[in-house]
Design a protein around this motif. Structure first.
Motif, mmCIF file in Angstrom:
data_model
loop_
_atom_site.group_PDB
_atom_site.id
_atom_site.type_symbol
_atom_site.label_atom_id
_atom_site.label_comp_id
_atom_site.label_asym_id
_atom_site.label_seq_id
_atom_site.Cartn_x
_atom_site.Cartn_y
_atom_site.Cartn_z
ATOM 1 N N THR A 164 0.823 -1.218 0.000
ATOM 2 C CA THR A 164 0.000 0.000 0.000
ATOM 3 C C THR A 164 0.857 1.269 0.000
ATOM 4 O O THR A 164 0.325 2.371 -0.022
ATOM 5 C CB THR A 164 -0.950 0.027 1.213
ATOM 6 O OG1 THR A 164 -0.208 -0.191 2.411
ATOM 7 C CG2 THR A 164 -2.018 -1.046 1.076
ATOM 8 N N GLN A 167 -3.657 13.453 0.721
ATOM 9 C CA GLN A 167 -4.913 13.091 1.382
ATOM 10 C C GLN A 167 -4.690 12.898 2.874
ATOM 11 O O GLN A 167 -5.534 13.278 3.698
ATOM 12 C CB GLN A 167 -5.477 11.806 0.770
ATOM 13 C CG GLN A 167 -6.868 11.448 1.256
ATOM 14 C CD GLN A 167 -7.918 12.487 0.893
ATOM 15 O OE1 GLN A 167 -8.020 12.885 -0.271
ATOM 16 N NE2 GLN A 167 -8.667 12.969 1.877
ATOM 17 N N GLU A 187 1.706 8.135 -5.046
ATOM 18 C CA GLU A 187 2.127 8.322 -3.647
ATOM 19 C C GLU A 187 1.956 9.751 -3.172
ATOM 20 O O GLU A 187 1.601 9.992 -2.012
ATOM 21 C CB GLU A 187 3.582 7.881 -3.477
ATOM 22 C CG GLU A 187 3.810 6.383 -3.502
ATOM 23 C CD GLU A 187 3.985 5.836 -4.909
ATOM 24 O OE1 GLU A 187 3.826 6.623 -5.869
ATOM 25 O OE2 GLU A 187 4.276 4.630 -5.053
ATOM 26 N N ILE A 206 -7.349 5.943 4.855
ATOM 27 C CA ILE A 206 -7.100 6.561 3.559
ATOM 28 C C ILE A 206 -7.362 5.522 2.481
ATOM 29 O O ILE A 206 -6.638 4.523 2.373
ATOM 30 C CB ILE A 206 -5.645 7.074 3.442
ATOM 31 C CG1 ILE A 206 -5.290 7.977 4.626
ATOM 32 C CG2 ILE A 206 -5.435 7.800 2.115
ATOM 33 C CD1 ILE A 206 -6.119 9.232 4.742
ATOM 34 N N ILE A 223 -7.120 4.094 -0.992
ATOM 35 C CA ILE A 223 -6.220 4.271 -2.137
ATOM 36 C C ILE A 223 -6.829 3.608 -3.365
ATOM 37 O O ILE A 223 -7.085 2.398 -3.380
ATOM 38 C CB ILE A 223 -4.843 3.651 -1.846
ATOM 39 C CG1 ILE A 223 -4.230 4.286 -0.594
ATOM 40 C CG2 ILE A 223 -3.915 3.817 -3.040
ATOM 41 C CD1 ILE A 223 -2.943 3.621 -0.148
ATOM 42 N N GLU A 236 -0.287 11.894 -4.117
ATOM 43 C CA GLU A 236 -1.710 12.143 -3.882
ATOM 44 C C GLU A 236 -2.166 11.488 -2.579
ATOM 45 O O GLU A 236 -2.984 12.059 -1.849
ATOM 46 C CB GLU A 236 -2.522 11.627 -5.075
ATOM 47 C CG GLU A 236 -2.321 12.444 -6.341
ATOM 48 C CD GLU A 236 -2.941 11.806 -7.576
ATOM 49 O OE1 GLU A 236 -3.417 12.554 -8.449
ATOM 50 O OE2 GLU A 236 -2.941 10.561 -7.655
ATOM 51 N N VAL A 237 -1.638 10.313 -2.293
ATOM 52 C CA VAL A 237 -1.977 9.657 -1.032
ATOM 53 C C VAL A 237 -1.461 10.489 0.138
ATOM 54 O O VAL A 237 -2.166 10.708 1.130
ATOM 55 C CB VAL A 237 -1.389 8.235 -0.970
ATOM 56 C CG1 VAL A 237 -1.649 7.610 0.404
ATOM 57 C CG2 VAL A 237 -1.997 7.355 -2.064
ATOM 58 N N MET A 244 -4.380 6.627 -7.967
ATOM 59 C CA MET A 244 -3.682 7.524 -7.049
ATOM 60 C C MET A 244 -2.192 7.183 -6.987
ATOM 61 O O MET A 244 -1.828 6.020 -6.857
ATOM 62 C CB MET A 244 -4.277 7.433 -5.632
ATOM 63 C CG MET A 244 -5.674 7.992 -5.508
ATOM 64 S SD MET A 244 -6.355 7.736 -3.828
ATOM 65 C CE MET A 244 -5.417 8.952 -2.892
ATOM 66 N N LEU A 281 -3.655 2.841 5.523
ATOM 67 C CA LEU A 281 -3.642 2.945 4.067
ATOM 68 C C LEU A 281 -4.351 1.717 3.518
ATOM 69 O O LEU A 281 -3.852 0.598 3.642
ATOM 70 C CB LEU A 281 -2.205 3.025 3.542
ATOM 71 C CG LEU A 281 -1.339 4.184 4.060
ATOM 72 C CD1 LEU A 281 -0.024 4.264 3.270
ATOM 73 C CD2 LEU A 281 -2.078 5.506 3.991
ATOM 74 N N VAL A 318 5.092 6.604 1.053
ATOM 75 C CA VAL A 318 4.182 7.678 1.457
ATOM 76 C C VAL A 318 4.645 8.297 2.777
ATOM 77 O O VAL A 318 4.616 9.514 2.953
ATOM 78 C CB VAL A 318 2.744 7.148 1.582
ATOM 79 C CG1 VAL A 318 1.834 8.192 2.231
ATOM 80 C CG2 VAL A 318 2.200 6.752 0.215
#
Length: 278
Positions: A99, A247, A241, A233, A235, A243-244, A239, A187, A104
């Motif tokens: 994930t 968020q 990394e 979150i 995913i 963008e994650v 998306m 995640l 991230v």
């Protein structure tokens, strides 16, 4: 050389982080293999959050003026405003393999600026000079989980860290007493999305006839544990990394608004009753 049991990982992990730029040679034993661990460890300077607990920083997504830059016209990253709002609390990233917790987590820590990334899997590999699949082969999953728990016990006292954890760390109830000292971020990605991300890797738990079904079964087993996280979150396949990470920053600001610290609630109560706040 004296060999030590898996329980000595507490001393090992603590040594790794106690002193800045300090080297330690520590004998350990995994199965029948005796190894010497030498690891250059970086420490973190303690600063009592209580001394700076109220810096008057608000949610930038609710007050866009906070993100306006100076004369150069550059905008302030809302992640930079998380540091003073988190007051040193650690962020724990949990979730299934693949994930993107490590990548991230690194992005989030760098964007906050005052936070450091700690990756429990990375610490285990560097400390043992063994890859995760090798540890699984030598000690089995239970042996690996024991090592993982010892590492978590040693890193959780540090502040201002984004801590990326192994996918199965949530399965041990004892680990939650450490995770819940900070903010836990799950995640969450669908098994099909995860399989595309980890294609070609040698994940120990997926060495089965039907890796996708195994992944689905693992997620189903752990889902109830993951759901205890403070933030989830979701995913999606499209998306990346960055963008994650964005968020996570957005949701964290809103989470802090919805869960003010006890001192802030006490202050508001005192002021509402006409009392001076000291």
């Amino acid at each position: 050389m004296r060999s030590t049991s898996a329980s000595s990982w507490i001393a090992l992990a603590a040594a790794l982080f106690l002193h800045d730029a300090a080297a330690f040679t520590i004998p350990t034993r995994l199965s029948r293999r005796t190894i010497t661990v030498r690891y250059m460890a970086g420490g973190f300077e303690w600063e009592d959050p209580g001394e700076v607990f109220d810096q008057g920083v608000e949610n930038p997504f609710k007050n866009p003026d906070l993100m306006k830059g100076g004369d150069d016209g550059m905008k302030i990253d809302p992640a930079r405003l998380l540091g003073p709002r988190l007051n040193g609390s650690n962020l724990y990233l949990v979730g299934m393999m693949g994930t993107g917790k490590s990548t991230v987590g690194d992005i989030v820590a760098r964007r906050i600026g005052s936070y450091n990334l700690l990756d429990t899997d990375d610490i285990i590999e560097k400390a043992s000079s063994m890859a995760i699949p090798e540890i699984f082969e030598a000690e089995g999953e239970e042996g690996f989980r024991e090592v993982e728990t010892q590492i978590l016990n040693s890193v959780h006292p540090y502040v201002r860290c984004v801590i990326s954890t192994g996918g199965g760390i949530v399965t041990r109830n004892e680990n939650w007493s450490k995770l819940q000292t900070g903010i836990v971020v799950w995640l969450d990605a669908a098994p099909e999305v995860i399989m595309k991300r980890i294609e070609g890797t040698d994940r120990p738990l997926l060495q089965t006839e039907d890796p996708l079904q195994t992944l689905k079964d693992l997620l189903e087993e752990r889902k109830e544990k993951y759901a205890q996280s403070d933030l989830r979150i979701e995913i999606t396949e499209d998306m990346n990394e960055e963008e994650v990470a964005s968020q996570i920053v957005f949701d964290l600001h809103n989470f802090i608004d919805d869960n003010p610290p006890a001192w802030k609630l006490a202050k508001a109560k005192a002021q509402s009753e006409g009392l001076d706040w000291v």
